[in-house]
Structure formats: C-alpha cells, structure tokens
Design an enzyme around this catalytic site. Structure first.
Site, PDB file in Angstrom:
ATOM      1  CB  SER A  77     -20.045  -1.910   7.615  1.00 40.21           C
ATOM      2  OG  SER A  77     -20.770  -0.632   7.347  1.00 40.21           O
ATOM      3  CG  ASN A 119     -15.790   6.709   9.754  1.00 33.61           C
ATOM      4  OD1 ASN A 119     -16.178   7.083  10.744  1.00 33.61           O
ATOM      5  ND2 ASN A 119     -15.045   6.969   8.734  1.00 33.61           N
ATOM      6  CB  ILE A 120     -21.354   2.401  10.492  1.00 32.94           C
ATOM      7  CG1 ILE A 120     -20.661   1.715  11.769  1.00 32.94           C
ATOM      8  CG2 ILE A 120     -22.658   1.495  10.109  1.00 32.94           C
ATOM      9  CD1 ILE A 120     -21.289   1.411  12.910  1.00 32.94           C
ATOM     10  CG  ASP A 121     -21.650   4.481   3.847  1.00 35.71           C
ATOM     11  OD1 ASP A 121     -22.922   4.355   3.742  1.00 35.71           O
ATOM     12  OD2 ASP A 121     -20.930   4.933   2.832  1.00 35.71           O
ATOM     13  CB  SER A 122     -21.325  -1.220   3.753  1.00 37.39           C
ATOM     14  OG  SER A 122     -20.497  -0.921   3.306  1.00 37.39           O
ATOM     15  CG  ASP A 162     -16.310   9.627   4.785  1.00 39.58           C
ATOM     16  OD1 ASP A 162     -15.248   9.676   5.394  1.00 39.58           O
ATOM     17  OD2 ASP A 162     -17.005   8.543   4.333  1.00 39.58           O
ATOM     18  CG  HIS A 188     -12.177   5.624   7.580  1.00 40.13           C
ATOM     19  ND1 HIS A 188     -12.804   6.305   6.539  1.00 40.13           N
ATOM     20  CD2 HIS A 188     -11.868   6.477   8.495  1.00 40.13           C
ATOM     21  CE1 HIS A 188     -12.548   7.664   6.903  1.00 40.13           C
ATOM     22  NE2 HIS A 188     -12.079   7.674   7.971  1.00 40.13           N
ATOM     23  N   GLY A 189     -14.615   2.155   7.453  1.00 40.70           N
ATOM     24  CA  GLY A 189     -14.688   0.827   7.116  1.00 40.70           C
ATOM     25  C   GLY A 189     -15.155  -0.339   8.119  1.00 40.70           C
ATOM     26  CD  GLU A 228      -7.118   6.858   5.812  1.00 35.81           C
ATOM     27  OE1 GLU A 228      -8.451   7.308   5.749  1.00 35.81           O
ATOM     28  OE2 GLU A 228      -7.152   5.607   5.488  1.00 35.81           O
TER      29      GLU A 228
HETATM   30 ZN   LIG Z   1     -13.437   5.621   5.080  1.00 33.57          ZN
END
Ligand SMILES: [Zn+2]
Length: 336
Positions: free
Chosen positions: A237, A277-280, A94, A234-235, A146
C-alpha cells in the site's frame, strides 16, 4: 469438495505468465465486506483487468469463510453483469499458516493459496510448502510460498524487523517445493505504519516523510536466479496522504502513517513482480469517507449513506492502482 472451476474462478498460472511478459502486475486486493468486494469488481471489470480477491485468516474469522466463498462466486456473476463477459477472478488465501487451513480453502473453492512458512526455519518452510503444493496441485490450485520476512502488522501476521529474501536460497526453495510464485522481502512492509520517521528523509518541498527505497538490487539478484518466475510483493500500500489527512481532519488519529511510494511499485510491476498486494489503502479510503460523512451529516444513521461514499472512494482508489500503478487495465485474455 467444490472446485473453483465450477464457480467460474481461475488460478494464477496464465495471468502471471502474461503479466511477466507484458511488464505489468496483477492487483491482489483483500476483502472482508460487501462494499470492498463491490468496489474491487466494479473497478476491475470496468477496466478489463484480471484481479485477485484475497482472503486472510482474519477475514475468514470476521466475515465467515462460507459467506466469503459465496461472495466470490457472486463476484464472477456481478462482473458479467457489468459487461465483462470473460472475467478472470482468482480467489486466494492470503498468509495461510497451516496445511489444514490451505486444504480447507482448496476444498471449498479457492483457486489459489499462500502458505506462509517464512517465520519457520528454512527446512520446515520447504517441507510445509511442498506438502501444500502436493495437495493443491491435485486440484489445479496454484500456490504462493514466501522467503524472507516483512516488517509490520497485518491481521495475525506481525514482525518487528524485516529480513530481505536471500537470493542464494530461491532456486533451492522453488525447485524443492514446486510452488507457483514466490513472495519476497525487499523492503515493503505490512500495515499503515511501514516505516518509523527516523528511517525516512524529509521532502523539503512538502515537508512529508520519504521512506527508504526498495532493495531493487535484491530483486534483480532473485530474477537472475529465477528467470521468468512469478514474484509477489506483499505490504505494498502507498498509504495515500490525502486519506490520512482526511481521517485526521475528521477526528481520526494516524500520526506518521507511511507507505511505499507508487513510483517504486510501478517500477517493480514492470519486472518479474506480477502480483502486488494492497490492503491498507482500501481500509484508509473506507475510514476516511465514513469519518467525513458522519462528521458532515451527524443526523445520518442509514449505513448505506456512509458506506456508499466509502465504496465510491475505494472504487476510485482501485481504478487508480490498476491504471497508474499496476498497469493491468485491458489485460484480460478475452477483452470482449
Ligand atoms: Zn502479506
């Protein structure tokens, strides 16, 4: 040099093609510890979903790059033990920020890498991305590029403001670089504070802040320029308010944490957006469960007793995302 194929991993090519045609998206979950990885593999294997394990530069620094790679290899075997005979697991870098980092990941068994040149001038982004593609494709490793800039903070990636992707650039960028997928900026944002309260409206029923909608007109314009090309968000969440409330209830302090509403992501997943994309959300679930357990059981000092509930809550969250947001359950090429 280790090939990802020896580790039982796959690249993103086939799963993205199926996701675009099928109107769903593949989950890309970040991991940097055992419990996150267990939760991701348990949820995706039980639900027969392809899955992308994402490792950021920060995760490599935190957990050790060699160890993470062997954990991903172990994840393939764990998925099989869970009854998933033909798992489709991608190990993805990532936000790679240099050719050397991407090359290092290709050489140590990653099946996919992102080169993020989005903060560079356009021509430098093209040149860097093309160089990574040229190397990665020799080993059948897929590459995400990107265009456009996301606001927010994630590990070492940070920007004050967002700049939407310019649809007029996407044909030139993808044809010059040869990248396999394109991360775009249409209003998603990194971290748990995606929007300032003044950017939001207030839901009169709940009193909660409602963020501005994603720029679906920009997404539509990009899809028109690049029919059938895999798009990445991305980003993404959603910053579930029940986790934020739990954290605040048990001594945390996360005022005005705001994410992307899940109905917006569901809508995106039905389009050419094939990786979300899921992280938080995983970080929030982990922290919420750990805080709750430690407050309710102050005498507890066995980390398994608070990491276990954290793992359970993350598993539940991943299951919900796969079924209700991404729609990737039962989408393995071979379901038996
Ligand atoms: Zn990202």
């Amino acid at each position: 040099m280790v090939s990802y194929k020896e580790l039982g991993l796959v690249n993103t090519k086939e799963m993205f093609a199926r996701a675009i045609n099928g109107g769903y998206a593949i989950p890309a979950f970040n991991f940097n510890n055992l419990e996150q990885l267990q939760a991701i593999i348990k949820a995706s294997s039980d639900l027969r979903s392809p899955v992308i394990l994402q490792v950021s530069k920060g995760a490599r620094n935190y957990a050790n790059s060699t160890l993470l790679r062997y954990m991903a290899q172990g994840a393939v075997e764990y998925a099989k033990e869970l009854g998933c005979k033909h798992p489709e697991i991608v190990l993805h870098l990532d936000h790679g920020d240099s050719f050397e980092l991407c090359k290092d990941c290709v050489d140590m068994g990653f099946s996919s890498v992102m080169i993020d040149g989005s903060s560079l001038p356009y021509d430098e982004n093209v040149a860097l991305t093309a160089k990574v593609v040229e190397y990665a494709h020799k080993y059948d490793v897929t590459v995400e590029g990107e265009l456009g800039v996301l606001a927010g903070v994630e590990d070492e990636v940070a920007s004050e403001v967002s700049h939407y992707t310019k649809p007029e650039e996407v044909i030139d960028f993808t044809s010059k670089t040869g990248c396999d997928s394109l991360a775009i900026s249409i209003g998603t944002s990194h971290g748990a504070y995606k929007f300032k309260p003044e950017q939001c409206t207030v839901d009169p029923k709940t009193g909660r802040l409602v963020p501005p909608p994603l720029a679906f007109d920009v997404l539509d314009a990009i899809m028109e320029k690049l029919p059938g090309f895999p798009i990445v968000l991305h980003g993404s969440s959603s910053v579930p308010q029940e986790y934020v409330d739990m954290i605040n209830q048990y001594g945390g302090k996360l005022p005005n944490a705001i994410g992307i509403p899940e109905d917006q992501l569901r809508k995106a997943a039905k389009s050419a957006v094939c990786k979300i994309n899921i992280d938080s959300d995983s970080r929030l679930a982990f922290t919420a469960a750990v805080r709750k357990t430690l407050v309710e059981k102050p005498a507890e000092f066995d980390p398994r007793k608070f990491c276990g509930p954290a793992r359970d809550l993350m598993t539940e969250m991943y299951r919900h995302k796969i079924i209700d947001v991404l729609g990737s359950d039962n989408k393995l090429a071979q379901l038996d």
